[in-house]
Design a protein around this motif. Structure first.
Motif, PDB file in Angstrom:
ATOM      1  N   ASP A  20      -2.197   0.148  -5.543  1.00  0.00           N
ATOM      2  CA  ASP A  20      -2.881   0.822  -6.430  1.00  0.00           C
ATOM      3  C   ASP A  20      -2.917   0.481  -7.598  1.00  0.00           C
ATOM      4  O   ASP A  20      -3.688   0.745  -8.554  1.00  0.00           O
ATOM      5  CB  ASP A  20      -2.672   2.327  -6.053  1.00  0.00           C
ATOM      6  CG  ASP A  20      -3.201   2.901  -4.627  1.00  0.00           C
ATOM      7  OD1 ASP A  20      -3.991   1.982  -3.971  1.00  0.00           O
ATOM      8  OD2 ASP A  20      -3.121   4.046  -4.318  1.00  0.00           O
ATOM      9  N   ARG A  21      -1.409   0.167  -8.132  1.00  0.00           N
ATOM     10  CA  ARG A  21      -1.050  -0.033  -9.529  1.00  0.00           C
ATOM     11  C   ARG A  21      -2.011  -1.436  -9.719  1.00  0.00           C
ATOM     12  O   ARG A  21      -2.631  -1.598 -11.013  1.00  0.00           O
ATOM     13  CB  ARG A  21       0.281  -0.351  -9.610  1.00  0.00           C
ATOM     14  CG  ARG A  21       0.787  -1.159 -10.815  1.00  0.00           C
ATOM     15  CD  ARG A  21       1.980  -1.157 -11.404  1.00  0.00           C
ATOM     16  NE  ARG A  21       2.890  -1.697 -10.272  1.00  0.00           N
ATOM     17  CZ  ARG A  21       3.281  -3.084 -10.553  1.00  0.00           C
ATOM     18  NH1 ARG A  21       2.774  -3.670 -11.556  1.00  0.00           N
ATOM     19  NH2 ARG A  21       4.033  -3.572  -9.526  1.00  0.00           N
ATOM     20  N   PHE A  22      -2.117  -2.255  -8.860  1.00  0.00           N
ATOM     21  CA  PHE A  22      -2.891  -3.351  -9.449  1.00  0.00           C
ATOM     22  C   PHE A  22      -4.319  -3.113  -9.570  1.00  0.00           C
ATOM     23  O   PHE A  22      -4.993  -3.513 -10.382  1.00  0.00           O
ATOM     24  CB  PHE A  22      -2.702  -4.644  -8.223  1.00  0.00           C
ATOM     25  CG  PHE A  22      -1.554  -5.237  -8.300  1.00  0.00           C
ATOM     26  CD1 PHE A  22      -0.548  -5.288  -9.221  1.00  0.00           C
ATOM     27  CD2 PHE A  22      -1.104  -5.783  -7.166  1.00  0.00           C
ATOM     28  CE1 PHE A  22       0.867  -5.792  -9.092  1.00  0.00           C
ATOM     29  CE2 PHE A  22       0.406  -6.497  -6.874  1.00  0.00           C
ATOM     30  CZ  PHE A  22       1.103  -6.546  -8.112  1.00  0.00           C
ATOM     31  N   LEU A  23      -4.985  -2.181  -8.829  1.00  0.00           N
ATOM     32  CA  LEU A  23      -6.114  -1.997  -8.529  1.00  0.00           C
ATOM     33  C   LEU A  23      -6.584  -1.120 -10.068  1.00  0.00           C
ATOM     34  O   LEU A  23      -7.772  -1.096 -10.298  1.00  0.00           O
ATOM     35  CB  LEU A  23      -6.708  -1.042  -7.548  1.00  0.00           C
ATOM     36  CG  LEU A  23      -6.529  -1.808  -5.939  1.00  0.00           C
ATOM     37  CD1 LEU A  23      -6.678  -0.957  -5.011  1.00  0.00           C
ATOM     38  CD2 LEU A  23      -7.809  -3.036  -6.098  1.00  0.00           C
ATOM     39  N   VAL A  24      -5.955  -0.771 -10.604  1.00  0.00           N
ATOM     40  CA  VAL A  24      -6.077   0.021 -11.818  1.00  0.00           C
ATOM     41  C   VAL A  24      -6.125  -0.984 -12.982  1.00  0.00           C
ATOM     42  O   VAL A  24      -6.760  -0.548 -13.867  1.00  0.00           O
ATOM     43  CB  VAL A  24      -4.998   1.176 -12.256  1.00  0.00           C
ATOM     44  CG1 VAL A  24      -5.188   1.909 -13.444  1.00  0.00           C
ATOM     45  CG2 VAL A  24      -5.268   2.383 -10.896  1.00  0.00           C
ATOM     46  N   THR A  25      -5.573  -2.205 -12.941  1.00  0.00           N
ATOM     47  CA  THR A  25      -5.705  -2.882 -13.959  1.00  0.00           C
ATOM     48  C   THR A  25      -7.147  -4.039 -13.511  1.00  0.00           C
ATOM     49  O   THR A  25      -7.659  -3.706 -12.734  1.00  0.00           O
ATOM     50  CB  THR A  25      -4.704  -4.079 -13.836  1.00  0.00           C
ATOM     51  OG1 THR A  25      -4.756  -4.954 -12.664  1.00  0.00           O
ATOM     52  CG2 THR A  25      -3.047  -3.388 -13.588  1.00  0.00           C
ATOM     53  N   ILE A  44       0.899  -1.391  -0.110  1.00  0.00           N
ATOM     54  CA  ILE A  44      -0.014  -0.057  -0.002  1.00  0.00           C
ATOM     55  C   ILE A  44       0.711   1.090  -0.032  1.00  0.00           C
ATOM     56  O   ILE A  44       0.578   2.071  -0.717  1.00  0.00           O
ATOM     57  CB  ILE A  44      -0.862   0.079   1.158  1.00  0.00           C
ATOM     58  CG1 ILE A  44      -1.886  -1.049   1.035  1.00  0.00           C
ATOM     59  CG2 ILE A  44      -1.538   1.318   1.371  1.00  0.00           C
ATOM     60  CD1 ILE A  44      -2.972  -1.244   2.401  1.00  0.00           C
ATOM     61  N   ARG A  45       1.845   1.057   0.823  1.00  0.00           N
ATOM     62  CA  ARG A  45       2.723   2.565   1.192  1.00  0.00           C
ATOM     63  C   ARG A  45       3.420   2.692  -0.378  1.00  0.00           C
ATOM     64  O   ARG A  45       3.870   3.785  -0.735  1.00  0.00           O
ATOM     65  CB  ARG A  45       3.738   2.123   2.367  1.00  0.00           C
ATOM     66  CG  ARG A  45       4.601   3.301   2.600  1.00  0.00           C
ATOM     67  CD  ARG A  45       5.153   3.090   3.982  1.00  0.00           C
ATOM     68  NE  ARG A  45       3.881   2.918   4.804  1.00  0.00           N
ATOM     69  CZ  ARG A  45       4.071   2.430   6.057  1.00  0.00           C
ATOM     70  NH1 ARG A  45       5.487   1.712   6.408  1.00  0.00           N
ATOM     71  NH2 ARG A  45       3.128   2.264   6.954  1.00  0.00           N
ATOM     72  N   ARG A  46       4.103   1.549  -0.767  1.00  0.00           N
ATOM     73  CA  ARG A  46       4.875   1.718  -2.139  1.00  0.00           C
ATOM     74  C   ARG A  46       3.894   1.973  -3.386  1.00  0.00           C
ATOM     75  O   ARG A  46       4.429   2.245  -4.445  1.00  0.00           O
ATOM     76  CB  ARG A  46       5.422   0.385  -2.333  1.00  0.00           C
ATOM     77  CG  ARG A  46       6.697  -0.030  -1.325  1.00  0.00           C
ATOM     78  CD  ARG A  46       7.886   0.116  -2.220  1.00  0.00           C
ATOM     79  NE  ARG A  46       8.993   0.068  -1.073  1.00  0.00           N
ATOM     80  CZ  ARG A  46       9.379  -0.820  -0.325  1.00  0.00           C
ATOM     81  NH1 ARG A  46       9.169  -1.978  -0.469  1.00  0.00           N
ATOM     82  NH2 ARG A  46      10.504  -0.488   0.370  1.00  0.00           N
ATOM     83  N   GLY A  47       2.645   1.868  -3.207  1.00  0.00           N
ATOM     84  CA  GLY A  47       1.674   2.078  -4.450  1.00  0.00           C
ATOM     85  C   GLY A  47       1.459   0.909  -5.240  1.00  0.00           C
ATOM     86  O   GLY A  47       0.851   1.029  -6.301  1.00  0.00           O
ATOM     87  N   VAL A  48       2.162  -0.452  -5.054  1.00  0.00           N
ATOM     88  CA  VAL A  48       1.964  -1.311  -5.661  1.00  0.00           C
ATOM     89  C   VAL A  48       0.518  -1.678  -5.729  1.00  0.00           C
ATOM     90  O   VAL A  48      -0.096  -2.343  -6.724  1.00  0.00           O
ATOM     91  CB  VAL A  48       2.879  -2.527  -5.267  1.00  0.00           C
ATOM     92  CG1 VAL A  48       2.521  -3.851  -6.011  1.00  0.00           C
ATOM     93  CG2 VAL A  48       4.230  -2.239  -5.015  1.00  0.00           C
ATOM     94  N   GLN A 103     -10.813   0.917  -0.824  1.00  0.00           N
ATOM     95  CA  GLN A 103     -11.022   1.530  -2.053  1.00  0.00           C
ATOM     96  C   GLN A 103     -11.948   2.923  -1.819  1.00  0.00           C
ATOM     97  O   GLN A 103     -11.747   3.582  -2.539  1.00  0.00           O
ATOM     98  CB  GLN A 103     -11.727   0.678  -2.917  1.00  0.00           C
ATOM     99  CG  GLN A 103     -10.542  -0.108  -3.853  1.00  0.00           C
ATOM    100  CD  GLN A 103     -10.905  -0.331  -5.234  1.00  0.00           C
ATOM    101  OE1 GLN A 103     -11.717  -1.124  -5.412  1.00  0.00           O
ATOM    102  NE2 GLN A 103     -10.426   0.402  -6.246  1.00  0.00           N
ATOM    103  N   VAL A 130      -7.714  -6.756 -13.022  1.00  0.00           N
ATOM    104  CA  VAL A 130      -7.635  -7.728 -12.331  1.00  0.00           C
ATOM    105  C   VAL A 130      -8.517  -7.851 -10.985  1.00  0.00           C
ATOM    106  O   VAL A 130      -9.230  -7.044 -10.712  1.00  0.00           O
ATOM    107  CB  VAL A 130      -6.261  -7.888 -11.357  1.00  0.00           C
ATOM    108  CG1 VAL A 130      -6.222  -6.904 -10.182  1.00  0.00           C
ATOM    109  CG2 VAL A 130      -5.772  -9.230 -10.692  1.00  0.00           C
ATOM    110  N   ILE A 152      -9.612   5.848  -0.608  1.00  0.00           N
ATOM    111  CA  ILE A 152      -8.286   6.532  -1.699  1.00  0.00           C
ATOM    112  C   ILE A 152      -9.007   7.271  -2.724  1.00  0.00           C
ATOM    113  O   ILE A 152     -10.353   7.219  -2.940  1.00  0.00           O
ATOM    114  CB  ILE A 152      -7.539   5.365  -2.203  1.00  0.00           C
ATOM    115  CG1 ILE A 152      -8.496   4.368  -2.957  1.00  0.00           C
ATOM    116  CG2 ILE A 152      -6.548   4.909  -1.371  1.00  0.00           C
ATOM    117  CD1 ILE A 152      -7.612   3.420  -3.626  1.00  0.00           C
TER     118      ILE A 152
END
Ligand SMILES: Nc1ncnc2c1ncn2[C@@H]1O[C@H](COP(=O)(O)OP(=O)(O)OP(=O)(O)O)[C@@H](O)[C@H]1O
Ligand SMILES: [Mg+2]
Lengths: 330, 256
Positions: free
Chosen positions: B91-96, B85-89, B253, B98, B256
Motif C-alpha cells: 500500500d505504501r508503494f501504491l500511494v507513490t 500486503i500484510r505489512r502495508g509495504v 486495488q 510508481v 482496499i
C-alpha cells in the motif's frame, strides 16, 4: 485555498458496508487538521481515498488542488502518506527504505542520498540507518515511516494514527516532531487519532467522525466551549431503566445535558462544585445509589459524547463487538 | 524508461533481501540435489530400456531437474507479496507515482536471477558427476527457457497472492499444481516411453515444453525449429500469466 477538500465522500465496501456516508471537510493550508473517531468510524478509509489508494463510491476530493480521481499523478506527487499500518520493509536497512521511497518518486543520485541522510538525522535514526529495520523499536519504525513520507518534499502529509501503540514519552516526542513539520516546514497535515489529548494538542481544527460522517467540526477550544460548564460523571451502583434518574435530575437548576448509559451518568453543570451536592441529594431522594462522582473541565471526550450521542468508549466497544460478530458469522 | 528503472529498483530490493539470507539459496537447492543425485542413482538403469536415446541418465535428468527447480522456486514468489500486503509495504508503494507493472516485474526479475543461479549450479553438479553437454549455447537456451518459465509461474503466484492474500491458499494451490505438472512432463522419463494419455497431456504442459526443448538444446540433439516453437509457446504462456497478475492487481486495488 484549501489544501484538502473532501465533498460528500461515500465509500461502500462489498457486501454493502457503508464505511463513509457523505463525509465532507476542508483543511486550510499550513495547518494540522484532526480526524477524531472511534474504531471503524471511517478515518482510514478517508485517508485511503485522499491518497488515491482507494476510489470513493461517490463524492469528490481535491488534495493540493489535484482531483484525486482525475489527476492521480498530480495528487500522488504532492502528498506523503504514513498509513496506520507501518509500511517499513523490515529486511532492508533504514536508509535503503528511504532511498527506495525516493526512487519511486523519481529522485536519485547524490541529491537523494543527501535528502535521506538529512531525514534520518532529523528523526534520530542516523546511528541506526544502516541496520535492518527489523532491529528497530516500534517508535523508530514509526519515525522511519514519517521520514519516508517526507522524502519527496510533499505539500500535504497524511498521518493515520501516528502514535497508536507508542509509549507516552515517545508519543510526546512524536507530537513535537509533528508540530515542527507545520511550523518549520510549512506542511499541511491531516492527522487521524483515537486520542482526544492528541487532537487537542496538535490540531488547529478537527472533525469528529462517527459512522462515516462528520458529526462536529471546529477548533478544539470552540468545540469544548460549546459545551457549557463542567462535566459531571456519576457511576451508579446499578443500572436504572425506569427513568427515575432523569426525573430526579430534571429539577436541578444549572444541570443539563443529562445522559445515562448503563450505570454511567453524564451531565453538564454551569458550576460543578455547587451542582454535585444537589445531584447527590436528588439521587439519594429518588433511591438511587451512587458509587463514585467525578467533576472535570470539559474534554473532547465530552464533545464526542454530545455529538455522537454516546460515549467514545462505548462506541469503541460497539465496534469491537461488531467485528467479533462478523468474525463469528464467518 | 521510467518503468524499466522502477523495475530495477524493485528487483534490487528483493535481490538485496536474498543476498542477506544466502542460506535460502542453499535451502532451495536441497530438493534439486536430492532429485539429481538420488533419482539419478535410483533410475540409472532406465537407459537400458529399449528406445531410450541417452546413454547417461544423469545427463538426461539434469535438464528436467533444472526446469522443475525453476517452477518450485518461482512458484513461491507470491509468499513474500502476501507478507508485503500484510505489512502495508504494498500500500505504501501504491500511494507513490510508481507504475503498477514494475511492482510485479521487479519481483519476477529477482525470481529469474535466482532460477539462473540455481540452474547453473545444477548443470555444474551434473557435469561434475559425469554428464556431458556439448553445446554451451544449448545450455544457455535451457537456462533462459527455465528463467522464462519461472517468471511465468512467479507471475501466476503473485496474481494468486493478490487475490487470495492468505499463505494457506497459495501453499495449497502450489502443492496441487507443481508436482502433477512435473510428472506430466518428460522431466524424468523420455516422452515417447510415457503412457499415451500422459503424453497427450504433456503436449499442453508448459513445463514439458521447457523440458523437451531445453534438454534437446543442451544435449545438442536439437531441432531448432522445434525449440523455437516451444520458446514461442512459452512466451505466450508468460504473457498470459502476466495478464492474470495485472488483472489481480486491479482487483486488489478495488478491494482496499
Ligand atoms: N478493505 C475493506 N473491505 C471491507 N470493509 C472495510 C475495508 N476497510 C474498511 N472497512 C470497513 O469500513 C469501516 C471503516 O473502517 P476504517 O478502517 O476506515 O475505520 P477507522 O476509523 O480507520 O478505524 P480504526 O480506528 O480502527 O483504524 C469499518 O466498518 C471497516 O470494517
Ligand atoms: Mg484506521
Amino acid at each position: 485555498m484549501a489544501a484538502i477538500e473532501a465533498h460528500d465522500l461515500v465509500k461502500v465496501y462489498p457486501p454493502g458496508i457503508r464505511a463513509l456516508d457523505g463525509l465532507s471537510f476542508e483543511v486550510e493550508q499550513g495547518t494540522i487538521f484532526g480526524l477524531l473517531g472511534p474504531n471503524g468510524a471511517g478515518k482510514s478509509t478517508t485517508i485511503k481515498i485522499l491518497t488515491t489508494l482507494s476510489k470513493a463510491t461517490s463524492g469528490r476530493a481535491l488534495v493540493a488542488g489535484h482531483d484525486v480521481d482525475r489527476d492521480q499523478g498530480g495528487a500522488r506527487a504532492a502528498i506523503g502518506c504514513v498509513a496506520q499500518k507501518s509500511g517499513v520493509d523490515l529486511e532492508a536497512t533504514g536508509r535503503e527504505n528511504v532511498i527506495l521511497q525516493g526512487q519511486l518518486y523519481g529522485m536519485g543520485g547524490a541529491e537523494l542520498g543527501r535528502r535521506a541522510d538529512e531525514l534520518l538525522t532529523r528523526f534520530g535514526l542516523a546511528d541506526a540507518a544502516r541496520r535492518p529495520a527489523k532491529t528497530f523499536s516500534g517508535g523508530m519504525q514509526r519515525r522511519l515511516d514519517i521520514a519516508m513520507g517526507l522524502v519527496h518534499r510533499p505539500e500535504v502529509l497524511f498521518l493515520d494514527e501516528p502514535t497508536t501503540g507508542l509509549d507516552p514519552e515517545v508519543r510526546a516526542d512524536m507530537w513535537s516532531e509533528i508540530a515542527r513539520l507545520v511550523s518549520v516546514d510549512g506542511l499541511t497535515i491531516l492527522l487521524t487519532t483515537h486520542y482526544m489529548d492528541e487532537a487537542d494538542v496538535l490540531a488547529k481544527r478537527l472533525a469528529i467522525v462517527d459512522r462515516g460522517r462528520v458529526v462536529a467540526e471546529g477548533t478544539p477550544e470552540g468545540l469544548k466551549g460549546e459545551l457549557r460548564g463542567d462535566a459531571i460523571h456519576v457511576e451508579l451502583r446499578e443500572a436504572y431503566l425506569d427513568g427515575r434518574v432523569q426525573v430526579a435530575l430534571a429539577g436541578i437548576a444549572g444541570v443539563h445535558d443529562v445522559q445515562l448509559e448503563g450505570r454511567s451518568l453524564h451531565a453538564r453543570a454551569d458550576s460543578g462544585a455547587t451542582a454535585v451536592p444537589a445531584v447527590l441529594t436528588a439521587l439519594d431522594a429518588a433511591g438511587v445509589g451512587a458509587a463514585s462522582v467525578t467533576v472535570a473541565r470539559p474534554s473532547l471526550d465530552d464533545v464526542y459524547l454530545r455529538y455522537a450521542g454516546r460515549a467514545f468508549r462505548s462506541a469503541e466497544d460497539e465496534a469491537a463487538n461488531l467485528a467479533q460478530r462478523q468474525g463469528d458469522g464467518r | 524508461m521510467t518503468a524499466l528503472m522502477q523495475t530495477g529498483y524493485i528487483a534490487l530490493r528483493h535481490l538485496r533481501a536474498l543476498w542477506r539470507q544466502p542460506w535460502w539459496i542453499a535451502v532451495t537447492l536441497v530438493q534439486p540435489i536430492v532429485w539429481l543425485l538420488l533419482y539419478g542413482a535410483l533410475f540409472r538403469r532406465v537407459v537400458d530400456i529399449p528406445g531410450f536415446q541417452s546413454t547417461s541418465y544423469i545427463e538426461f535428468l539434469a535438464p528436467g531437474v533444472v526446469v522443475n527447480s525453476a517452477i518450485f522456486s518461482a512458484g513461491w514468489g507470491g509468499m513474500s507479496l502476501i507478507d508485503d500486503i500484510r505489512r502495508g509495504v504494498l500500500d505504501r508503494f501504491l500511494v507513490t507515482p510508481v507504475r503498477r507493472t514494475p511492482l510485479i516485474m521487479g519481483r519476477l526479475v529477482q525470481g529469474a536471477v535466482v532460477v539462473t543461479i540455481q540452474s547453473f549450479i545444477i548443470v555444474g553438479l551434473a557435469v561434475a558427476t559425469g554428464a556431458h553437454y556439448p553445446s554451451l549455447l544449448g545450455v544457455l537456451v535451457l537456462v533462459g527457457m527455465s528463467a522464462m518459465l519461472g517468471a511465468a509461474f512467479g507471475a501466476f503466484s503473485n496474481g494468486l497472492a493478490l487475490l487470495a492474500r492468505r499463505e494457506e491458499t497459495l501453499i495449497a494451490a502450489m502443492n496441487f499444481m507443481l508436482l502433477p505438472l512435473t510428472f506430466l512432463s518428460a522431466g524424468f522419463m523420455q516422452k515417447n516411453l510415457m503412457p499415451l494419455w500422459m503424453q497427450r497431456v504433456a503436449d499442453y504442459n508448459p513445463v514439458n515444453w521447457t523440458v523437451e526443448a531445453g534438454r534437446q538444446a543442451a544435449m545438442g540433439s536439437g531441432d531448432w525449429a522445434f525449440i523455437g516453437s516451444r520458446v514461442a509457446f512459452l512466451a505466450l504462456f508468460l504473457l498470459l500469466c502476466l495478464t492474470f497478475a495485472t488483472r489481480a492487481f486491479r482487483s486488489y486495488q478495488r478491494s482496499i
